[in-house]
Design a protein around this motif. Structure first.
Motif, mmCIF file in Angstrom:
data_model
loop_
_atom_site.group_PDB
_atom_site.id
_atom_site.type_symbol
_atom_site.label_atom_id
_atom_site.label_comp_id
_atom_site.label_asym_id
_atom_site.label_seq_id
_atom_site.Cartn_x
_atom_site.Cartn_y
_atom_site.Cartn_z
ATOM 1 N N PHE A 267 0.824 -1.210 0.000
ATOM 2 C CA PHE A 267 0.000 0.000 0.000
ATOM 3 C C PHE A 267 0.863 1.268 0.000
ATOM 4 N N ASP A 268 2.173 1.077 -0.228
ATOM 5 C CA ASP A 268 3.134 2.180 -0.253
ATOM 6 C C ASP A 268 3.253 2.861 1.120
ATOM 7 N N ILE A 269 3.096 2.064 2.178
ATOM 8 C CA ILE A 269 3.239 2.554 3.556
ATOM 9 C C ILE A 269 4.481 1.908 4.164
ATOM 10 N N GLU A 270 5.409 2.729 4.619
ATOM 11 C CA GLU A 270 6.653 2.243 5.217
ATOM 12 C C GLU A 270 6.508 2.277 6.731
ATOM 13 N N MET A 271 6.567 1.116 7.361
ATOM 14 C CA MET A 271 6.434 1.052 8.818
ATOM 15 C C MET A 271 7.801 0.888 9.470
ATOM 16 N N MET A 272 7.808 1.096 10.787
ATOM 17 C CA MET A 272 9.054 1.024 11.547
ATOM 18 C C MET A 272 9.616 -0.404 11.515
ATOM 19 N N PRO A 273 10.914 -0.574 11.200
ATOM 20 C CA PRO A 273 11.507 -1.923 11.220
ATOM 21 C C PRO A 273 11.568 -2.454 12.646
ATOM 22 N N ASN A 274 11.528 -3.775 12.786
ATOM 23 C CA ASN A 274 11.508 -4.360 14.127
ATOM 24 C C ASN A 274 12.714 -5.256 14.418
ATOM 25 N N PHE A 275 13.472 -5.591 13.359
ATOM 26 C CA PHE A 275 14.641 -6.456 13.545
ATOM 27 C C PHE A 275 15.784 -5.982 12.656
ATOM 28 N N ARG A 276 17.000 -6.104 13.184
ATOM 29 C CA ARG A 276 18.188 -5.774 12.403
ATOM 30 C C ARG A 276 19.307 -6.749 12.761
ATOM 31 N N GLN A 277 19.223 -7.959 12.197
ATOM 32 C CA GLN A 277 20.224 -9.009 12.421
ATOM 33 C C GLN A 277 20.631 -9.119 13.898
ATOM 34 N N PRO A 278 19.690 -9.411 14.804
ATOM 35 C CA PRO A 278 20.004 -9.397 16.243
ATOM 36 C C PRO A 278 21.074 -10.392 16.668
ATOM 37 N N TYR A 279 21.196 -11.532 15.961
ATOM 38 C CA TYR A 279 22.192 -12.524 16.369
ATOM 39 C C TYR A 279 23.603 -12.188 15.883
ATOM 40 N N PHE A 280 23.767 -10.992 15.330
ATOM 41 C CA PHE A 280 25.098 -10.468 15.027
ATOM 42 C C PHE A 280 25.483 -9.366 16.020
ATOM 43 N N SER A 281 24.759 -9.271 17.110
ATOM 44 C CA SER A 281 25.016 -8.249 18.129
ATOM 45 C C SER A 281 26.318 -8.530 18.862
ATOM 46 N N VAL A 282 26.965 -7.458 19.332
ATOM 47 C CA VAL A 282 28.248 -7.599 20.033
ATOM 48 C C VAL A 282 28.100 -7.432 21.544
ATOM 49 N N SER A 283 26.895 -7.150 22.011
ATOM 50 C CA SER A 283 26.613 -7.059 23.451
ATOM 51 C C SER A 283 25.128 -7.270 23.650
ATOM 52 N N LEU A 284 24.722 -7.530 24.887
ATOM 53 C CA LEU A 284 23.299 -7.739 25.150
ATOM 54 C C LEU A 284 22.514 -6.446 24.912
ATOM 55 N N GLY A 285 23.130 -5.313 25.267
ATOM 56 C CA GLY A 285 22.481 -4.038 24.978
ATOM 57 C C GLY A 285 22.279 -3.836 23.489
ATOM 58 N N ASP A 286 23.302 -4.194 22.707
ATOM 59 C CA ASP A 286 23.216 -4.108 21.252
ATOM 60 C C ASP A 286 22.136 -5.044 20.721
ATOM 61 N N PHE A 287 22.003 -6.227 21.320
ATOM 62 C CA PHE A 287 20.965 -7.180 20.921
ATOM 63 C C PHE A 287 19.585 -6.556 21.045
ATOM 64 N N TRP A 288 19.338 -5.875 22.161
ATOM 65 C CA TRP A 288 18.014 -5.304 22.379
ATOM 66 C C TRP A 288 17.786 -4.009 21.609
ATOM 67 N N ARG A 289 18.834 -3.498 20.975
ATOM 68 C CA ARG A 289 18.638 -2.404 20.019
ATOM 69 C C ARG A 289 18.362 -2.943 18.624
ATOM 70 N N ARG A 290 18.489 -4.262 18.457
ATOM 71 C CA ARG A 290 18.257 -4.899 17.163
ATOM 72 C C ARG A 290 17.032 -5.813 17.187
ATOM 73 N N TRP A 291 16.572 -6.222 18.356
ATOM 74 C CA TRP A 291 15.446 -7.164 18.500
ATOM 75 C C TRP A 291 14.226 -6.400 19.004
ATOM 76 N N HIS A 292 13.095 -6.576 18.349
ATOM 77 C CA HIS A 292 11.848 -5.872 18.706
ATOM 78 C C HIS A 292 12.139 -4.388 18.891
ATOM 79 N N ILE A 293 12.684 -3.790 17.822
ATOM 80 C CA ILE A 293 13.169 -2.409 17.863
ATOM 81 C C ILE A 293 12.079 -1.435 18.274
#
Length: 522
Positions: A267-293
């Protein structure tokens, strides 16, 4: 309606046809009608809850806006000195705050009642949750907090406001969108674009592959490991079960989100992304910035910062800084705020002890790692470790993956005693030699399931996981997958779509579970 059902496909097709056939001023109305139909089909009583949330938040936004307008008018009329202006502002701010608090308590009260009433009353069975109640409640509350903070003016058109709250792709499992990002897209003209259609369809197929070819293929095997007490199960099988759950959890949730984003993009609607390769995170804090964003961003903006920046926490930080040093004074209040955030996230999943412990585990680990950062830096310097090297980067990814998977024990194993026993076995009784026997007795047990279905399903899931891994590596290197598949030198789009379809339909042969999306339950 399930994403892969004929009803859902027909519904989206009809909506798309009408959406691109009408003139600009009617496009958002087609979406609104589609939302109403979708929600009514999901259950006629559901509409009462979403209308209650929508109307109360909409009305509250209007009231807050009028209070702000009244303050501006009074300030203009009266000749006030600086102190008098401050007092007047404080007075009107108090009125706005009362409205905000009432709305937040009222709407989160409805959500809490629906999710937790049976637990408080000691009942075995809970109430049936209205579709998407967690996601649209968080989205609506975020809107009213932004209006209170003068981030943008209140929406005066109720139809347009409820369109934002009820946009049908997001209702099943998010993401939690922001009004200032979606509303302008609803209002502008949208023309059909074939390239956008192809890109959207590929994303939808990719999401369906994750769900059906990975998550569903692993679901029953995971259940057989964790939903029954196996006193003789080896640590190796338990670890294998957790790794399967790690794949299932990601494939199920991110797969659903891919479908949601793909349908919205049709429908040409861009929604907020929710994942960004979480299992490539370098810390737990980084993981939660990539998982369920979207949930993480919501918690950051509306819980973490408001709590961490309160006068009490700021004074506490200064007190810690004087006694334990600047680092502690800066990090400790943030650590406490993180623990609060993850406690809330745990309770949002459910008030069961295992969810609370899972939330606390994540919050405490992040807080401790932030507090101990100077110690880690000191050790690295003394050992002459190049923290920017490729090997160190890989080490951090593996370390984070292990830390995340320890957390999955609390998330997946509901019984606390069993969780502790299984965790202990994972470290003290790994027994790789017993793995084959346990696999045959527990996962491939012919008395429970036909082994051919499990083996076939696992083969499909492995192919799917490898595909997801390769795509994740490319994305991590900031490669555009669609461009790679459709560029001049790479005409692989049709092959990729066919590959995904084959995996999806092959999974139906071996499926022993038809469960819905995990996060639809939250």
């Amino acid at each position: 309606m399930d994403f892969f059902s004929l009803g859902y496909i027909l519904f989206v097709t009809v909506c798309l046809f009408l959406y691109y056939r009408v003139s600009k001023e009617y496009q958002w109305k087609i979406l609104l009608l589609g939302n109403a139909f979708f929600y009514l089909v999901s259950g006629k009583w559901n509409i009462i809850f979403i209308l209650t949330t929508s109307f109360s938040i909409y009305l509250g936004g209007i009231v807050i806006a009028r209070i702000s307008d009244r303050f501006k008018e009074e300030k203009k009329k009266l000749k006030l000195n600086r102190d008098e202006k401050k007092a007047l502002k404080k007075k009107y701010q108090k009125y706005k705050r009362i409205v905000l608090y009432l709305l937040v308590v009222f709407n989160f009260g409805i959500l809490s009642y629906m999710k937790y009433f049976h637990i408080v009353m000691g009942l075995n069975k809970g109430l049936v949750l209205p579709l998407g109640i967690s996601f649209y409640t968080f989205q609506a509350v975020g809107y009213i907090i932004d209006v209170y903070g003068d981030k943008y003016p209140a929406e005066r058109n109720f139809a347009k406001f409820i369109l934002f709250i009820s946009f049908f792709p997001q209702l099943i499992q998010g993401p939690i969108n922001r009004y200032d990002k979606l509303e302008p897209q609803f209002s502008k003209e949208h023309a059909f674009d074939y390239e956008n259609f192809k890109k959207s369809m590929l994303l939808i197929l990719y999401g369906l592959m994750k769900k059906y070819a990975i998550a569903n293929m692993l679901s029953d095997s995971i259940s057989r490991v964790f939903d029954y007490e196996h006193t003789d199960a080896s640590g190796a099988l338990i670890v294998f079960g957790i790794l399967m759950y790690s794949a299932q959890q990601y494939a199920d949730f991110s797969g659903g989100i891919d479908v949601v984003l793909g349908v919205a993009r049709l429908f040409d609607i861009e929604m907020m992304p929710n994942f960004r390769q979480p299992y490539f995170s370098v810390s737990l804090g980084d993981f939660w910035r990539r998982w369920h964003i979207s949930l993480g961003a919501w918690m950051r903006d509306y819980v973490f910062y408001p709590f961490a920046l309160t006068k009490t926490m700021q004074n506490f930080g200064k007190w810690c800084g004087k006694r334990f040093g600047k680092h502690f004074g800066r990090v400790l209040p943030a650590g406490i705020a993180n623990i609060l955030v993850f406690l809330i996230v745990g309770i949002w999943h459910g008030v069961s002890l295992h969810y609370v412990l899972w939330g606390l585990y994540n919050g405490v680990v992040i807080a401790i790692s932030d507090l101990a950062q100077p110690l880690f830096d000191s050790i690295s310097a003394k050992l002459n470790i190049n923290t920017q090297s490729g090997k160190m980067h890989i080490f951090r990814i593996v370390r984070t993956f292990i830390i995340v998977n320890i957390g999955w024990y609390f998330d997946r194993i509901e019984d606390f005693g069993r969780c502790m026993r299984y965790m202990k076995k994972s470290f003290t009784q790994f027994e790789i030699r017993a793995f084959s026997e346990d696999l045959n007795d527990i996962i491939l047990n012919p008395d429970v399931v036909k082994p051919i279905y499990v083996i076939g399903g696992m083969c499909i899931s492995v192919i799917g996981i490898v595909a997801v891994f390769i795509i994740s590596v490319l994305k991590e290197k900031e490669k555009d997958i669609y461009v790679l598949l459709t560029g001049r030198k790479h005409i692989f789009y049709e092959f990729a779509a066919l590959f995904l379809l084959i995996l999806i339909f092959s999974s139906f042969i071996f499926t022993t579970s038809t469960g819905g999306f995990l996060y639809a339950n939250f």
